[in-house]
Scaffold this active site. Structure first.
Site, short mmCIF file in Angstrom:
data_model
loop_
_atom_site.label_atom_id
_atom_site.label_comp_id
_atom_site.label_asym_id
_atom_site.label_seq_id
_atom_site.Cartn_x
_atom_site.Cartn_y
_atom_site.Cartn_z
N ARG A 28 1.08 -1.21 -0.01
CA ARG A 28 -0.20 -0.09 0.03
C ARG A 28 0.97 1.23 -0.19
O ARG A 28 0.32 2.42 0.58
CB ARG A 28 -1.06 0.11 1.20
CG ARG A 28 -2.08 -0.89 1.22
CD ARG A 28 -3.09 -0.60 0.21
NE ARG A 28 -4.14 -1.74 -0.25
CZ ARG A 28 -5.17 -1.74 0.57
NH1 ARG A 28 -5.53 -1.06 1.52
NH2 ARG A 28 -5.83 -2.91 0.13
N ARG A 32 -3.77 6.26 0.07
CA ARG A 32 -4.17 7.75 0.90
C ARG A 32 -3.18 8.26 1.53
O ARG A 32 -3.23 9.30 2.16
CB ARG A 32 -5.31 7.39 1.72
CG ARG A 32 -6.60 7.22 0.81
CD ARG A 32 -7.90 6.72 1.45
NE ARG A 32 -7.59 5.31 1.84
CZ ARG A 32 -8.45 4.41 2.29
NH1 ARG A 32 -9.58 5.06 2.99
NH2 ARG A 32 -8.18 3.36 3.01
N ARG A 41 -7.06 11.16 -7.37
CA ARG A 41 -8.08 10.32 -7.39
C ARG A 41 -9.51 10.98 -7.00
O ARG A 41 -10.52 10.31 -7.55
CB ARG A 41 -7.88 9.43 -6.23
CG ARG A 41 -7.12 8.01 -6.73
CD ARG A 41 -8.04 6.89 -7.39
NE ARG A 41 -9.30 6.80 -6.97
CZ ARG A 41 -9.74 6.24 -5.95
NH1 ARG A 41 -8.78 5.58 -5.41
NH2 ARG A 41 -11.06 6.46 -5.47
N ASP A 77 -6.22 -3.83 -7.58
CA ASP A 77 -6.89 -4.18 -6.22
C ASP A 77 -6.97 -5.78 -6.59
O ASP A 77 -7.32 -6.31 -7.85
CB ASP A 77 -8.18 -3.64 -6.00
CG ASP A 77 -8.71 -3.94 -4.51
OD1 ASP A 77 -8.16 -3.33 -3.76
OD2 ASP A 77 -9.30 -4.67 -4.43
N TYR A 152 -14.48 -12.51 0.25
CA TYR A 152 -15.43 -11.28 -0.13
C TYR A 152 -16.73 -11.76 -1.09
O TYR A 152 -17.65 -11.19 -0.60
CB TYR A 152 -14.33 -10.57 -1.03
CG TYR A 152 -13.52 -9.44 -0.19
CD1 TYR A 152 -13.83 -8.83 0.57
CD2 TYR A 152 -12.15 -9.60 -0.14
CE1 TYR A 152 -13.22 -7.94 1.48
CE2 TYR A 152 -11.28 -9.02 0.55
CZ TYR A 152 -11.81 -8.09 1.29
OH TYR A 152 -10.87 -7.36 2.08
C1 LIG Z 1 -7.47 -7.26 1.04
C2 LIG Z 1 -7.09 -6.28 0.18
C3 LIG Z 1 -7.73 -5.64 -0.80
N1 LIG Z 1 -7.08 -5.05 -1.78
C4 LIG Z 1 -5.71 -5.52 -1.44
C5 LIG Z 1 -5.62 -6.45 -0.64
C6 LIG Z 1 -4.64 -7.39 -0.09
C7 LIG Z 1 -3.60 -6.56 0.60
C8 LIG Z 1 -3.96 -6.49 2.10
O1 LIG Z 1 -4.05 -7.25 2.85
O2 LIG Z 1 -4.15 -5.06 2.19
C9 LIG Z 1 -4.47 -5.18 -2.41
C10 LIG Z 1 -4.40 -3.99 -3.07
N2 LIG Z 1 -5.08 -2.89 -3.17
C11 LIG Z 1 -4.42 -1.83 -3.46
C12 LIG Z 1 -3.37 -2.19 -3.84
C13 LIG Z 1 -2.23 -1.30 -4.69
C14 LIG Z 1 -0.89 -1.39 -4.53
C15 LIG Z 1 -0.12 -0.83 -3.26
O3 LIG Z 1 -0.08 -1.76 -2.22
O4 LIG Z 1 0.30 0.34 -3.16
C16 LIG Z 1 -3.13 -3.56 -3.28
C17 LIG Z 1 -1.72 -4.45 -3.57
C18 LIG Z 1 -4.98 -0.54 -3.87
C19 LIG Z 1 -6.11 -0.03 -2.98
N3 LIG Z 1 -7.28 -0.73 -2.66
C20 LIG Z 1 -8.00 0.05 -1.74
C21 LIG Z 1 -7.20 1.35 -1.61
C22 LIG Z 1 -8.02 2.31 -0.97
C23 LIG Z 1 -9.27 3.13 -1.69
C24 LIG Z 1 -9.19 4.27 -2.12
O5 LIG Z 1 -8.01 4.95 -1.99
O6 LIG Z 1 -10.22 5.06 -2.33
C25 LIG Z 1 -6.44 1.28 -2.45
C26 LIG Z 1 -5.29 2.48 -2.54
C27 LIG Z 1 -9.39 -0.37 -1.33
C28 LIG Z 1 -9.41 -1.65 -0.47
N4 LIG Z 1 -9.39 -2.87 -1.28
C29 LIG Z 1 -9.24 -3.91 -0.21
C30 LIG Z 1 -9.53 -3.28 1.00
C31 LIG Z 1 -9.33 -3.97 2.29
C32 LIG Z 1 -9.34 -1.90 0.64
C33 LIG Z 1 -9.58 -0.85 1.84
C34 LIG Z 1 -10.84 -0.29 2.16
C35 LIG Z 1 -10.51 1.25 2.70
O7 LIG Z 1 -9.97 1.55 3.73
O8 LIG Z 1 -10.81 2.25 2.05
C36 LIG Z 1 -9.42 -5.47 -0.46
#
Ligand SMILES: Cc1c2[nH]c(c1CCC(=O)O)Cc1[nH]c(c(CCC(=O)O)c1C)Cc1[nH]c(c(CCC(=O)O)c1C)Cc1[nH]c(c(C)c1CCC(=O)O)C2
Length: 345
Positions: A28, A32, A41, A77, A152
């Site tokens: 990540r 954010r 974004r 994602d 999910y």
């Molecule tokens: C479980 C999981 C998800 N997504 C992902 C996982 C496995 C990694 C982990 O265990 O954290 C993987 C993921 N998601 C994202 C990345 C981008 C690359 C990076 O690591 O920088 C990666 C590697 C972007 C993202 N994926 C997400 C965001 C945030 C949303 C946003 O910025 O609007 C990003 C940058 C959304 C997302 N998508 C998911 C979650 C739990 C969330 C967060 C929800 C929140 O707190 O808003 C599912």
């Protein structure tokens, strides 16, 4: 593809080869915590943003420019291939993936068709653009592992207890294995598309596998993750396998066939290496919450992680899970400098 960047410290560490310094990147790292990410974004939904190659390229490059990390991680994602497979879902800010109509019966499986490279052509295009921009910095591709994706799809969103997931796993093992077999196929196709487009390494995220006992992990999950990882072995691209809360699963996760096992902050890396065995590298594992303490604490903890990482044949420095949204990005930049300085050979 010739862009694996075999001589980069990151890829060398994945293979347990000697390195000029311990490579570092952050799960990540794009997202954010960066004001430039929040700005770009604005007004664009998460899934929509993943489908625009120019935007994906810019967001992926942001943390590389700012922090000088040793690897970029594709902005995407884990639910992107699931959406491409036909499942109606959204990523809700502050919540995560939400599935409109969860998958709970044999008939529901029809809504999860196999994917082809065409279904995720925007990902291949993003990878090609990025490989061109990144030069000597490797790009990490990734996918969700079958268990985490299934959780999910079955729950319909994030869960603390995984009750519906486990109800299917224990109560309808035939349906469970059919669903995970389908998900393995989708994950494999998604990772192959990224490898063919030029990523240097892939990470398989089984983020929520820590909800299981070792015995259940071995029976219900390991065969499917193994199928995905084995399906990539001929590519020669290093494979990282990661989950959270996996202290009792590390041995089994190592057996799933990755080259590198990612470890959360609960298990010291020397202890993790004993469980995983001496043939695999480790990745991790500073507690992401430590970045909210003072710099002295961050430095002390980072030095401890580096010391404990020496027990493994290769160590990639990372956090034990993703960067938390309120993290001060200056802390991350300083941490990268520290890791490079302290580990210089
Ligand atoms: C479980 C999981 C998800 N997504 C992902 C996982 C496995 C990694 C982990 O265990 O954290 C993987 C993921 N998601 C994202 C990345 C981008 C690359 C990076 O690591 O920088 C990666 C590697 C972007 C993202 N994926 C997400 C965001 C945030 C949303 C946003 O910025 O609007 C990003 C940058 C959304 C997302 N998508 C998911 C979650 C739990 C969330 C967060 C929800 C929140 O707190 O808003 C599912």
């Amino acid at each position: 593809m010739t862009s694996v960047l075999n001589d980069s410290p990151f890829v060398r560490a994945c293979r347990g080869q000697d390195v000029p310094h311990t490579p570092v990147w952050f799960m990540r790292q794009a997202g954010r915590s960066l004001p430039e990410y929040r700005k770009i974004r604005e007004g664009i939904g998460m899934l929509e943003s993943c489908r625009r190659p120019e935007l994906v390229t810019e967001i992926t490059l942001q943390p590389v420019r700012r922090h000088g990390v040793d690897a970029a991680v594709l902005y995407s994602d884990i639910v992107v291939p699931i959406a491409a497979a036909g499942v109606d879902l959204d990523i809700v800010p502050g919540t995560g993936p939400v599935v409109a109509d969860p998958i709970r019966t044999e008939k529901d499986l029809d809504r999860l068709r196999p994917i082809t490279a065409d279904d995720v052509s925007f990902v291949a295009e993003s990878v090609r653009l990025l490989v061109g921009e990144l030069g000597a910095t490797p790009l990490i591709g990734f996918a969700g592992a079958p268990f985490t994706l299934a959780s999910y799809l079955i729950e319909g969103g994030p869960s603390r207890t995984y009750t519906k997931t486990k109800a299917m796993m224990y109560g309808e093992p035939g349906l469970w294995h059919a669903l995970l077999t389908r998900l393995s196929g989708i994950t494999l196709a998604f990772l192959r598309t990224q490898i063919e487009a030029g990523v240097s390494t892939v990470q398989l995220f089984d983020s929520w596998a820590g909800a299981l006992s070792e015995a259940d992990y071995r029976e219900y999950v390991l065969p499917h993750s193994r199928e995905v990882l084995a399906g990539l072995s001929a590519t020669g691209v290093p494979r990282i396998h990661f989950g959270v809360g996996t202290a009792v699963l590390l041995k089994a996760m190592g057996e799933a066939g990755a080259d590198v096992v990612g470890v959360d902050w609960r298990t010291p890396l020397d202890q993790a290496t004993q469980l995983i065995g001496p043939r695999r590298a480790v990745q991790g594992n500073l507690d992401p919450a430590v970045l909210f303490a003072s710099w002295d604490v961050v430095e002390r903890e980072a030095r401890r992680v580096l010391d404990q990482g020496r027990a493994a044949p290769g160590h990639i420095f990372n956090l034990g899970h993703g960067v938390l949204p309120d993290t001060d990005p200056a802390m991350l930049t300083r941490l990268v400098e520290l890791v490079h300085k302290v580990s210089a050979r």
